[in-house]
Design a protein around this motif. Structure first.
Motif, PDB file in Angstrom:
ATOM      1  N   LEU A 145      37.834  -7.434 -17.163  1.00 31.50           N
ATOM      2  CA  LEU A 145      38.625  -7.773 -15.990  1.00 31.50           C
ATOM      3  C   LEU A 145      37.677  -8.129 -14.857  1.00 31.50           C
ATOM      4  O   LEU A 145      37.210  -7.254 -14.142  1.00 31.50           O
ATOM      5  CB  LEU A 145      39.496  -6.585 -15.588  1.00 31.50           C
ATOM      6  CG  LEU A 145      40.835  -6.824 -14.885  1.00 31.50           C
ATOM      7  CD1 LEU A 145      41.240  -5.654 -14.046  1.00 31.50           C
ATOM      8  CD2 LEU A 145      40.881  -8.093 -14.119  1.00 31.50           C
ATOM      9  N   ALA A 146      37.404  -9.402 -14.735  1.00 29.01           N
ATOM     10  CA  ALA A 146      36.515  -9.846 -13.664  1.00 29.01           C
ATOM     11  C   ALA A 146      37.316 -10.033 -12.401  1.00 29.01           C
ATOM     12  O   ALA A 146      38.323 -10.719 -12.384  1.00 29.01           O
ATOM     13  CB  ALA A 146      35.839 -11.151 -14.048  1.00 29.01           C
ATOM     14  N   VAL A 147      36.809  -9.468 -11.350  1.00 30.02           N
ATOM     15  CA  VAL A 147      37.626  -9.312 -10.182  1.00 30.02           C
ATOM     16  C   VAL A 147      36.771  -9.593  -8.952  1.00 30.02           C
ATOM     17  O   VAL A 147      35.610  -9.207  -8.910  1.00 30.02           O
ATOM     18  CB  VAL A 147      38.104  -7.848 -10.259  1.00 30.02           C
ATOM     19  CG1 VAL A 147      37.517  -7.039  -9.183  1.00 30.02           C
ATOM     20  CG2 VAL A 147      39.550  -7.767 -10.430  1.00 30.02           C
ATOM     21  N   VAL A 148      37.282 -10.367  -7.991  1.00 28.70           N
ATOM     22  CA  VAL A 148      36.426 -10.648  -6.847  1.00 28.70           C
ATOM     23  C   VAL A 148      36.857  -9.883  -5.611  1.00 28.70           C
ATOM     24  O   VAL A 148      38.035  -9.747  -5.315  1.00 28.70           O
ATOM     25  CB  VAL A 148      36.221 -12.170  -6.590  1.00 28.70           C
ATOM     26  CG1 VAL A 148      36.954 -13.016  -7.584  1.00 28.70           C
ATOM     27  CG2 VAL A 148      36.507 -12.538  -5.183  1.00 28.70           C
ATOM     28  N   CYS A 149      35.854  -9.367  -4.922  1.00 28.21           N
ATOM     29  CA  CYS A 149      36.073  -8.566  -3.730  1.00 28.21           C
ATOM     30  C   CYS A 149      35.485  -9.288  -2.536  1.00 28.21           C
ATOM     31  O   CYS A 149      34.315  -9.658  -2.534  1.00 28.21           O
ATOM     32  CB  CYS A 149      35.397  -7.208  -3.879  1.00 28.21           C
ATOM     33  SG  CYS A 149      35.842  -6.348  -5.389  1.00 28.21           S
TER      34      CYS A 149
ATOM     35  N   GLY B 166      33.564 -19.561  -4.295  1.00 30.28           N
ATOM     36  CA  GLY B 166      34.587 -19.825  -5.291  1.00 30.28           C
ATOM     37  C   GLY B 166      33.981 -20.346  -6.580  1.00 30.28           C
ATOM     38  O   GLY B 166      34.357 -19.923  -7.673  1.00 30.28           O
ATOM     39  N   ILE B 167      33.040 -21.240  -6.436  1.00 32.83           N
ATOM     40  CA  ILE B 167      32.412 -21.825  -7.620  1.00 32.83           C
ATOM     41  C   ILE B 167      31.630 -20.769  -8.388  1.00 32.83           C
ATOM     42  O   ILE B 167      31.746 -20.643  -9.610  1.00 32.83           O
ATOM     43  CB  ILE B 167      31.493 -22.997  -7.209  1.00 32.83           C
ATOM     44  CG1 ILE B 167      32.346 -24.141  -6.665  1.00 32.83           C
ATOM     45  CG2 ILE B 167      30.650 -23.453  -8.388  1.00 32.83           C
ATOM     46  CD1 ILE B 167      31.557 -25.229  -5.989  1.00 32.83           C
TER      47      ILE B 167
ATOM     48  N   VAL C 251      40.749  -9.810  -6.204  1.00 28.54           N
ATOM     49  CA  VAL C 251      41.443 -11.058  -6.501  1.00 28.54           C
ATOM     50  C   VAL C 251      41.032 -11.620  -7.841  1.00 28.54           C
ATOM     51  O   VAL C 251      39.876 -11.585  -8.228  1.00 28.54           O
ATOM     52  CB  VAL C 251      41.350 -12.097  -5.346  1.00 28.54           C
ATOM     53  CG1 VAL C 251      40.542 -11.583  -4.195  1.00 28.54           C
ATOM     54  CG2 VAL C 251      40.900 -13.429  -5.827  1.00 28.54           C
TER      55      VAL C 251
ATOM     56  N   ASN D 145      35.672 -14.390 -20.020  1.00 29.07           N
ATOM     57  CA  ASN D 145      36.712 -14.759 -20.971  1.00 29.07           C
ATOM     58  C   ASN D 145      36.125 -15.209 -22.295  1.00 29.07           C
ATOM     59  O   ASN D 145      36.632 -14.875 -23.353  1.00 29.07           O
ATOM     60  CB  ASN D 145      37.566 -15.874 -20.387  1.00 29.07           C
ATOM     61  CG  ASN D 145      38.200 -15.436 -19.097  1.00 29.07           C
ATOM     62  OD1 ASN D 145      38.337 -14.245 -18.840  1.00 29.07           O
ATOM     63  ND2 ASN D 145      38.570 -16.384 -18.271  1.00 29.07           N
TER      64      ASN D 145
ATOM     65  N   GLN E 208      33.495 -15.474 -13.833  1.00 28.55           N
ATOM     66  CA  GLN E 208      34.721 -15.130 -14.541  1.00 28.55           C
ATOM     67  C   GLN E 208      34.836 -15.850 -15.873  1.00 28.55           C
ATOM     68  O   GLN E 208      35.278 -15.278 -16.867  1.00 28.55           O
ATOM     69  CB  GLN E 208      35.931 -15.489 -13.692  1.00 28.55           C
ATOM     70  CG  GLN E 208      36.122 -14.559 -12.527  1.00 28.55           C
ATOM     71  CD  GLN E 208      37.444 -14.791 -11.847  1.00 28.55           C
ATOM     72  OE1 GLN E 208      37.830 -15.927 -11.595  1.00 28.55           O
ATOM     73  NE2 GLN E 208      38.145 -13.720 -11.559  1.00 28.55           N
TER      74      GLN E 208
ATOM     75  N   PRO F 156      34.217 -22.466  -0.730  1.00 27.27           N
ATOM     76  CA  PRO F 156      34.048 -22.960  -2.097  1.00 27.27           C
ATOM     77  C   PRO F 156      32.717 -22.528  -2.718  1.00 27.27           C
ATOM     78  O   PRO F 156      32.621 -22.350  -3.924  1.00 27.27           O
ATOM     79  CB  PRO F 156      34.080 -24.477  -1.939  1.00 27.27           C
ATOM     80  CG  PRO F 156      34.717 -24.735  -0.639  1.00 27.27           C
ATOM     81  CD  PRO F 156      34.502 -23.535   0.222  1.00 27.27           C
TER      82      PRO F 156
ATOM     83  N   LEU G 211      45.730  -7.283 -18.181  1.00 26.65           N
ATOM     84  CA  LEU G 211      44.563  -6.490 -17.807  1.00 26.65           C
ATOM     85  C   LEU G 211      44.904  -5.524 -16.677  1.00 26.65           C
ATOM     86  O   LEU G 211      44.501  -4.357 -16.681  1.00 26.65           O
ATOM     87  CB  LEU G 211      43.439  -7.426 -17.361  1.00 26.65           C
ATOM     88  CG  LEU G 211      42.266  -7.669 -18.307  1.00 26.65           C
ATOM     89  CD1 LEU G 211      42.580  -7.242 -19.743  1.00 26.65           C
ATOM     90  CD2 LEU G 211      41.818  -9.094 -18.261  1.00 26.65           C
TER      91      LEU G 211
ATOM     92  N   ILE H 221      40.532 -20.037  -6.499  1.00 22.52           N
ATOM     93  CA  ILE H 221      39.798 -19.165  -5.599  1.00 22.52           C
ATOM     94  C   ILE H 221      38.989 -19.944  -4.602  1.00 22.52           C
ATOM     95  O   ILE H 221      38.600 -19.436  -3.551  1.00 22.52           O
ATOM     96  CB  ILE H 221      38.888 -18.234  -6.414  1.00 22.52           C
ATOM     97  CG1 ILE H 221      38.495 -17.032  -5.586  1.00 22.52           C
ATOM     98  CG2 ILE H 221      37.699 -18.973  -6.932  1.00 22.52           C
ATOM     99  CD1 ILE H 221      37.602 -16.091  -6.337  1.00 22.52           C
ATOM    100  N   ALA H 222      38.728 -21.216  -4.894  1.00 21.06           N
ATOM    101  CA  ALA H 222      37.912 -22.021  -3.993  1.00 21.06           C
ATOM    102  C   ALA H 222      38.763 -22.709  -2.925  1.00 21.06           C
ATOM    103  O   ALA H 222      38.255 -23.424  -2.077  1.00 21.06           O
ATOM    104  CB  ALA H 222      37.117 -23.057  -4.784  1.00 21.06           C
TER     105      ALA H 222
ATOM    106  N   ILE I  20      35.759 -15.468   0.792  1.00 16.47           N
ATOM    107  CA  ILE I  20      36.554 -15.897  -0.351  1.00 16.47           C
ATOM    108  C   ILE I  20      37.118 -17.280  -0.150  1.00 16.47           C
ATOM    109  O   ILE I  20      37.485 -17.959  -1.096  1.00 16.47           O
ATOM    110  CB  ILE I  20      37.681 -14.887  -0.611  1.00 16.47           C
ATOM    111  CG1 ILE I  20      38.179 -15.029  -2.030  1.00 16.47           C
ATOM    112  CG2 ILE I  20      38.783 -15.043   0.401  1.00 16.47           C
ATOM    113  CD1 ILE I  20      39.263 -14.049  -2.344  1.00 16.47           C
ATOM    114  N   ALA I  21      37.175 -17.733   1.099  1.00 15.71           N
ATOM    115  CA  ALA I  21      37.743 -19.041   1.376  1.00 15.71           C
ATOM    116  C   ALA I  21      36.693 -20.141   1.309  1.00 15.71           C
ATOM    117  O   ALA I  21      36.978 -21.304   1.515  1.00 15.71           O
ATOM    118  CB  ALA I  21      38.417 -19.040   2.746  1.00 15.71           C
TER     119      ALA I  21
ATOM    120  N   ALA J  48      31.961 -17.484  -8.271  1.00 15.01           N
ATOM    121  CA  ALA J  48      32.853 -16.461  -8.817  1.00 15.01           C
ATOM    122  C   ALA J  48      33.612 -16.995 -10.029  1.00 15.01           C
ATOM    123  O   ALA J  48      33.759 -16.301 -11.045  1.00 15.01           O
ATOM    124  CB  ALA J  48      33.839 -16.005  -7.744  1.00 15.01           C
ATOM    125  N   GLY J  49      34.042 -18.237  -9.918  1.00  8.52           N
ATOM    126  CA  GLY J  49      34.745 -18.839 -11.041  1.00  8.52           C
ATOM    127  C   GLY J  49      33.862 -18.900 -12.277  1.00  8.52           C
ATOM    128  O   GLY J  49      34.313 -18.650 -13.397  1.00  8.52           O
TER     129      GLY J  49
END
Lengths: 429, 429
Positions: free
Chosen positions: B100-104, B76-77, A103, B87, B83, B73, A119, A70-71, B70-71, B79-80
């Motif tokens: 279900l972790a989901v990014v918008c 991204g970091i 995403v 888990n 997530q 980082p 999921l 994603i990053a 979303i592009a 959100a990651g």
DNA sequence: CTGTTAGCGCATTCAG
DNA sequence: CTGAATGCGCTAACAG
């Protein structure tokens, strides 16, 4: 706790069905009633209960986009493009029936990928878009394929974007299918020929979206009958179930890039590749080797030694890979990188070793991410139309565009020659 | 079409209720029955129907993560990290009840932000995490706040990560609340003091996740009664509804950075800032100005002219901003950037103008993204613990960690001095 | 055009 | 420990 349809209906003095109808908008309702309902909705701040709605209608408005990292802007661009298509769909007033494009970050892990698909299947997602290269482990491939087929069979649209199409039954155990001419042919020429250019299709709006392939068995009895069967008996081969693909011409792009370097006069061309198990890595490498082979058997023979595999598609892998490459083959006059990000890492490593780009060593990337054009030096690379591909994948996922012939569209790659590549320095001595 | 609970029950020779119980795992079931059911599930490749389940249980397993880009980082970091917490939650065998972790991707657009929140509310998301700076438009703030309060009132956990907490009722129309000491005080010292360091909390596992604040009104009658009220009568102020915040100490970080430059001897410090309407931009700028003011009134007075606002937090904005800054104030000996990505653009522009970093001009970024350490020259910047903050936000969203006192945790920023900053070159002539 | 009637698939009482 | 019954909130026929 939350406001329900019934509450709105009561407040507007109509039946729940009527409220449902004005909100869906797909059924005639008197103007007066309509506005009365709308007002009630507004006053009560009513928001549809998605789960209930999905249950009743047997359809959801969730669209999942799976990405490896994603990053990484590569995925960001594609995902953003897919999303933009979701919004443009129907801009009705009020609570427009927009799709929820989300995403999911697999981190490149096959396990995560499967988990997310489960999921999404559980959520009865309307569509799933898998982006980026796939992992080629046979076990995982089989599991993945099974999941995708089941998803498709359940009415979820499945679109692959930036990864090769699912193998066809005739090729079990072999390579993924290559329905167009962009694959591993002799490849004597340097220009990438893609299966099908990014043509602008007439946007085919389905009159009743979602009503095409779904619900094969209409009556309860029929359904029960189908469900009593075991999966093997049920699904058929899954072919023709409509798993669509927007593939990138990675081989052609890599071939063009290597040919460019060879044309400049380079003969010792290093390659800092991605992780070996990914399709993208393999395809780009194949294109590279094909171009070498086309030039001379000698170059082809030495290619193995000049190839270093990194652990990922990130800058660090490029840095480490370049150092390893220099250790192994200090004579290289050019280095190809798995992608632009890796290329930046390569440049950093080279500079640290006192080598100038491109005077001492030429460097090239792949993807043509936004930063590549204004890196210093500007990166020679291969442009992939990521946004266009993502948008197309989005439209396919929504059923807003006719599927390409054969279910596979291969998207052209374009060589971008910039400042980071130059003829090799003439040997002194 | 899809397999249902009843199908599994039939095949296992038990009732649907029993199947439900073995799958939820929160109820005693005989071992033999259990395994029989599990086998049937397996054979039929049964996957729970999320919508139905959510409807019946009045809870979903969807967690939304909103990001501005979303592009980037930065997101991204975070959100990651969020997530990854999802888990780790419950690794039960079979169909583990993972979230279900989901990014918008809002693209930084207030409208998109609101749209996504509505969509998530419609899905009855279990939690929503909003990341990154907010837009400060009053109208949008009000709308956003309303949405969040309604979400929270409906039982969705709301967590802000990397943005300031919602303003408290006492401050209507004013600045966002600042419950800790890290805000706009006199600021005589250079070191960032954060409200609360990233302490490792004892992970407080709720025995029955999701059963805490929800379902205030249990019986149908009570619910109806509540729903009959209009929103204003219903919600209360929304305070204490549990909108949690993990804030970054942007002011403190910027202050430390500017102090560092001043200590090196710089007096003409330019600032290529982010878009003016964002909280992050404002806070960093305030920290910068505070440090200038603390040093001398003269510097503070000239700050306005030395500040250029870019259109975003991307490289291009840095490039353009730097050119504009050089045009406006060629005398600068140091340039602060909105973040690391912008800093890279600044460096590129400077180099293109023939200025070396740091010999001619020092440059510093913000965030300490992964690439910053191995940029050339390595970037002086302010480290924000993005991953830790995201992970914490994830735990808060899951209710797996006790909320910080006051609902707000401010996360420390740490100055990272590297090669891109140096004393100014002594004036020649 | 609008109201009535059935489920959608599952979780959860309440009995056994 | 297990089964039967009920309802979650909404949509989709089917009547009016």
């Amino acid at each position: 706790m939350a406001v329900t349809l019934a509450d709105v209906a009561a407040r507007a003095g109509v039946s729940a069905a009527t409220v449902s109808r004005v909100l869906s908008g797909n059924y005639p309702v008197a103007g007066a009633t309509r506005s009365r309902v709308l007002r009630a909705v507004d006053e009560l701040e009513y928001v549809v209960n998605g789960p209930a709605s999905a249950l009743a209608a047997a359809s959801s408005d969730l669209v999942g986009i799976l990405v490896n990292d994603i990053a990484d802007p590569f995925f960001g661009i594609i995902a953003g493009a897919v999303q933009s298509e979701m919004n443009g769909a129907e801009g009705g007033p009020g609570a427009g029936p927009r799709k929820l494009a989300v995403v999911c970050n697999t981190g490149g892990s096959p396990g995560q990928e499967l988990t997310y698909l489960t999921l999404l299947q559980r959520q009865r997602a309307a569509a799933v878009v898998l982006t980026g290269g796939a992992v080629e482990d046979p076990e995982h491939s089989a599991a993945l394929e099974g999941r995708l087929r089941r998803l498709a069979a359940d009415g979820t649209r499945v679109v692959l974007c930036g990864r090769p199409p699912l193998r066809t039954p005739g090729e079990r155990g072999g390579r993924p299918g290559k329905p167009d001419g962009a694959s591993g042919e002799p490849a004597g020429e340097a220009v990438a020929e893609a299966g099908e250019p990014v043509r602008v299709w007439d946007t085919v709006r389905a009159e009743e979206p979602g009503a095409e392939g779904r619900r094969q068995a209409r009556t309860p009895l029929e359904r029960r009958a189908v469900r009593a069967l075991l999966p093997e008996q049920r699904g058929g081969s899954g072919e023709g179930l409509g798993i669509l693909t927007v593939a990138f011409d990675n081989r052609g792009g890599a071939r063009a890039l290597t040919a460019h370097l060879l044309a400049l006069g380079h003969r010792a061309v290093g390659y800092v590749a991605g992780p070996p198990e990914r399709t993208t890595t393999r395809h780009r490498l194949e294109g590279h080797r094909a171009a070498l082979a086309a030039h001379s058997p000698g170059l082809s023979a030495g290619a193995e030694r000049l190839t270093v595999h990194g652990g990922g598609y990130d800058r660090g892998s490029g840095y480490d890979g370049a150092l390893e490459l220099l250790r192994r083959a200090p004579e290289v006059t050019a280095v190809l990188a798995a992608n632009d990000t890796v290329a930046l890492g390569v440049c950093a490593a080279l500079r640290e070793r006192g080598l100038r780009v491109p005077e001492d060593v030429s460097v090239a990337g792949f993807d043509d991410l936004p930063f590549s054009a204004d890196a210093s030096p500007a990166l020679t690379t291969v442009r992939l139309p990521l946004y266009e591909a993502g948008a197309r994948a989005g439209r396919l996922a929504l059923g807003r565009q006719a599927p390409p012939p054969g279910g596979v569209a291969t998207v052209r790659a374009e060589l971008m020659v910039r400042a980071s590549t130059a003829p090799p320095r003439p040997r002194t001595g």
